[in-house]
Design an enzyme around this catalytic site. Structure first.
Site, PDB file in Angstrom:
ATOM      1  CE  LYS A   1      -4.001  -1.785   2.582  1.00  0.00           C
ATOM      2  NZ  LYS A   1      -5.018  -1.594   1.536  1.00  0.00           N
TER       3      LYS A   1
ATOM      4  NE  ARG B   1     -10.893  -9.902  -1.948  1.00  0.00           N
ATOM      5  CZ  ARG B   1     -11.271  -9.011  -2.851  1.00  0.00           C
ATOM      6  NH1 ARG B   1     -11.584  -9.389  -4.082  1.00  0.00           N
ATOM      7  NH2 ARG B   1     -11.359  -7.731  -2.536  1.00  0.00           N
TER       8      ARG B   1
HETATM    9  N1  BES Z   1      -8.151  -3.680   4.202  1.00  0.00           N
HETATM   10  C1  BES Z   1      -8.332  -3.316   2.843  1.00  0.00           C
HETATM   11  C2  BES Z   1      -9.649  -2.593   2.576  1.00  0.00           C
HETATM   12  C3  BES Z   1      -9.807  -1.250   3.202  1.00  0.00           C
HETATM   13  C4  BES Z   1      -9.472  -0.119   2.499  1.00  0.00           C
HETATM   14  C5  BES Z   1     -10.325  -1.116   4.468  1.00  0.00           C
HETATM   15  C6  BES Z   1      -9.646   1.130   3.063  1.00  0.00           C
HETATM   16  C7  BES Z   1     -10.501   0.130   5.041  1.00  0.00           C
HETATM   17  C8  BES Z   1     -10.162   1.253   4.330  1.00  0.00           C
HETATM   18  C9  BES Z   1      -8.306  -4.562   1.963  1.00  0.00           C
HETATM   19  O1  BES Z   1      -7.539  -5.608   2.415  1.00  0.00           O
HETATM   20  C10 BES Z   1      -7.779  -4.141   0.623  1.00  0.00           C
HETATM   21  O2  BES Z   1      -6.693  -3.652   0.581  1.00  0.00           O
HETATM   22  N2  BES Z   1      -8.568  -4.329  -0.417  1.00  0.00           N
HETATM   23  C11 BES Z   1      -8.183  -3.967  -1.730  1.00  0.00           C
HETATM   24  C12 BES Z   1      -8.699  -5.023  -2.668  1.00  0.00           C
HETATM   25  C13 BES Z   1      -8.220  -4.872  -4.073  1.00  0.00           C
HETATM   26  C14 BES Z   1      -6.716  -5.100  -4.129  1.00  0.00           C
HETATM   27  C15 BES Z   1      -8.936  -5.864  -4.945  1.00  0.00           C
HETATM   28  C16 BES Z   1      -8.825  -2.616  -2.062  1.00  0.00           C
HETATM   29  O3  BES Z   1      -9.952  -2.366  -1.644  1.00  0.00           O
HETATM   30  O4  BES Z   1      -8.157  -1.797  -2.671  1.00  0.00           O
HETATM   31 ZN    ZN Z   2      -5.507  -5.432   1.875  1.00  0.00          ZN
END
Ligand code: BES
Ligand code: ZN
Ligand code: ZN
Length: 501
Positions: free
Chosen positions: A278, A352
């Site tokens: 990230k 997931r």
């Molecule tokens: N933990 C994050 C989702 C999230 C984002 C929670 C912002 C709270 C605030 C999750 O694990 C994630 O990073 N999801 C990705 C999925 C994508 C790579 C398909 C996302 O939402 O960008």
């Molecule tokens: Zn994530």
């Protein structure tokens, strides 16, 4: 904060007294008596404040001859139309005001108004709930006491609610306080930094609370998860020094042969994204990526604390998602406990993967009559719904309606989003059964949900994506900035309204 209930005989109490009046200035019995005693001071203050009163509250210093220092008169728009949540929100407003004034002990007089169906003990329960939840603070890491800005004064410490049916209110509060304690504990866990609340520490906390409230708690360690073939969950954890765990918490308050309701939580104690790292900006927020597990934990504490007449099982998938030489790579293929093979496209879509194994394990072992997972799963749900509501996904209309109603009742709204159909094609992989992402910038929250559905078996199942509501940058009616505890009350209410008695 200590909460007590007593008779309406408030004339001899001291300090700050909270009273209510209708927006058009009508007073209840107690307020009218005090108005009389002060030569009409309350009515005068309301008249002078005019619109300002209708929007909220008037404050008046008491004249001599009155035992109190100050009255706060709050406007109740239309007492006959107020829902429990409206009273809770008003409780939130009251405590915010009291804290602004630095009040430590407060008395609240709950008069019955004309045309009001809600009993005064229900109003008292709602006010007590709202005041306690809004009064929450997390001061564990504040060491300086002299700097106001760094260390704001501690909140209200003693709340005395005065009403006719105070005995009934005190009885309701036994459950109400247990639920509030569940929310507070859930918020504490979400707020704890990831160097403190590691998966190991979280699992320890589960064992500890189990002993305190009477839950059976099992902690499955890495070896146990390997034996079960949970390679979706294990793949996420493999880049971290922190050991992964699956925690199973059981409350057996129902009939012996009754299948349980299952609650499953995403407990990513820190989500760096892994090799699909990230960006640095805001990454500190990813300590709250265990908000789903905290909601399940808090709900289990509440359910056990109020001795619910239901069988409920809580399952938490606890891991840390880190980049390292041992971390999972994009392109890797893992086999979940169900036997489904998964191509990892993005290591940041880790929630997931954790839930895939947690859900499959839960439905296979417990054959629950309903299974609800709670997860901070996608950024996409925030694009869709902002920070106002959680996303809800379920193929089961009845279950979806029950969850929507439970959320509405406690001010934790969920909005149903689509599932199944063509969306299922979004997770097709070229090399494995499925992949862990959908199509770029298309229905990302649903892509997460259709992925989870693969592992839910045939049991009635729903998924709540709480990514937008687990944490708040603004003050809310029942919480300040920070962890909201979203999900604790919704899940508790869902069990209470549909699976007890
Ligand atoms: N933990 C994050 C989702 C999230 C984002 C929670 C912002 C709270 C605030 C999750 O694990 C994630 O990073 N999801 C990705 C999925 C994508 C790579 C398909 C996302 O939402 O960008
Ligand atoms: Zn994530
Ligand atoms: Zn995550």
């Amino acid at each position: 904060m200590k909460t007590a209930f007593a008779s309406l005989d408030v004339l001899n109490t001291e300090g700050t007294l909270v009273l209510f009046a209708t927006a058009d200035g009508k007073l209840g019995k107690t307020a009218a008596a005090l108005n009389e005693q002060t030569g009409g001071a309350i009515k005068r203050a309301i008249l002078l404040a005019e619109e300002r009163f209708k929007r909220g509250v008037v404050e008046l210093a008491c004249p001599s001859g009155v035992a109190h220092d100050r009255f706060l008169v709050f406007a109740v728009d239309d007492p006959a139309e107020c829902s429990a949540y409206d009273w809770e929100s008003l409780g939130g407003k009251i405590v915010a005001k009291l804290n602004g004034l630095g009040v430590k002990t407060a008395h609240v007089a709950i008069d019955q108004f004309e045309g009001m169906d809600t009993r005064d003990d229900e109003v008292a329960l709602a006010l007590a709930t709202g005041m306690r939840l809004r009064n929450y603070r997390f001061d564990k890491y504040r060491t300086s006491t002299d700097d106001e800005a760094e260390s704001p004064p501690s909140g209200l410490q003693k709340l005395n609610l005065h009403l006719e049916n105070h005995g009934a209110a005190a009885e309701h509060w036994e459950s109400g306080a247990a639920i509030a304690a569940g929310v507070e504990h859930g918020r504490d866990l979400v707020t704890e930094p990831a160097n403190v609340l590691t998966p190991t520490a979280f699992a320890e906390e589960c064992k500890k609370i189990g002993g305190e409230v009477g839950l059976d708690v099992e902690v499955l360690d890495r070896a146990a998860l390997e034996n079960l073939g949970m390679h979706a969950l294990l793949g996420v954890a493999q880049g971290s020094e922190q050991a992964p765990f699956l925690v199973v918490m059981q409350w057996k308050g129902g009939k012996d042969d009754e299948p349980p309701v299952a609650l499953v939580g995403k407990g990513v104690c820190f989500d760096t994204g892994g090799i699909s790292l990230k960006p640095a900006g805001g990454m500190e927020e990813m300590k709250f990526d265990m908000g789903g597990a905290a909601a399940v934990f808090g709900a289990m504490k509440a359910i056990a604390g109020r001795k619910a007449r239901a069988n409920v099982v809580g399952v938490l998938g606890l891991v840390e998602n880190m980049p390292s030489g041992t971390a999972q790579r994009p392109g890797d293929v893992v086999t979940a406990m169900s036997g489904t093979t998964i191509e990892i496209i993005n290591t940041d879509a880790e929630g997931r993967l954790v839930l895939a194994d947690a859900l499959f394990y839960t439905q296979e072992r417990f054959e629950p009559k309903a299974m609800i997972d709670v997860a901070t799963l996608t950024g996409a749900v925030i694009v869709a719904l902002g920070h106002e509501q959680a996303g809800m996904f379920s193929p089961d209309d009845a279950l979806a309606d029950q969850l929507r109603a439970a959320g509405e009742a406690v001010g934790e709204s969920v909005w149903r989003l689509p599932l199944g159909g063509n969306y299922d094609k979004h997770i097709k992989s070229e090399i494995a059964d499925i992949k862990n992402t959908g199509r770029a910038r298309e229905a990302g929250a649903t892509a997460g949900a259709v992925f989870l559905q693969r592992f839910a078996g045939d049991v009635p199942w729903a998924h709540l994506d709480i990514a937008g509501v687990a944490w708040s940058k603004r003050d809310l009616p029942l919480s300040g900035k920070g962890a909201t505890g979203f999900g604790v009350r919704l899940l508790d209410r869902f069990v209470a309204d549909n699976h007890e008695g």
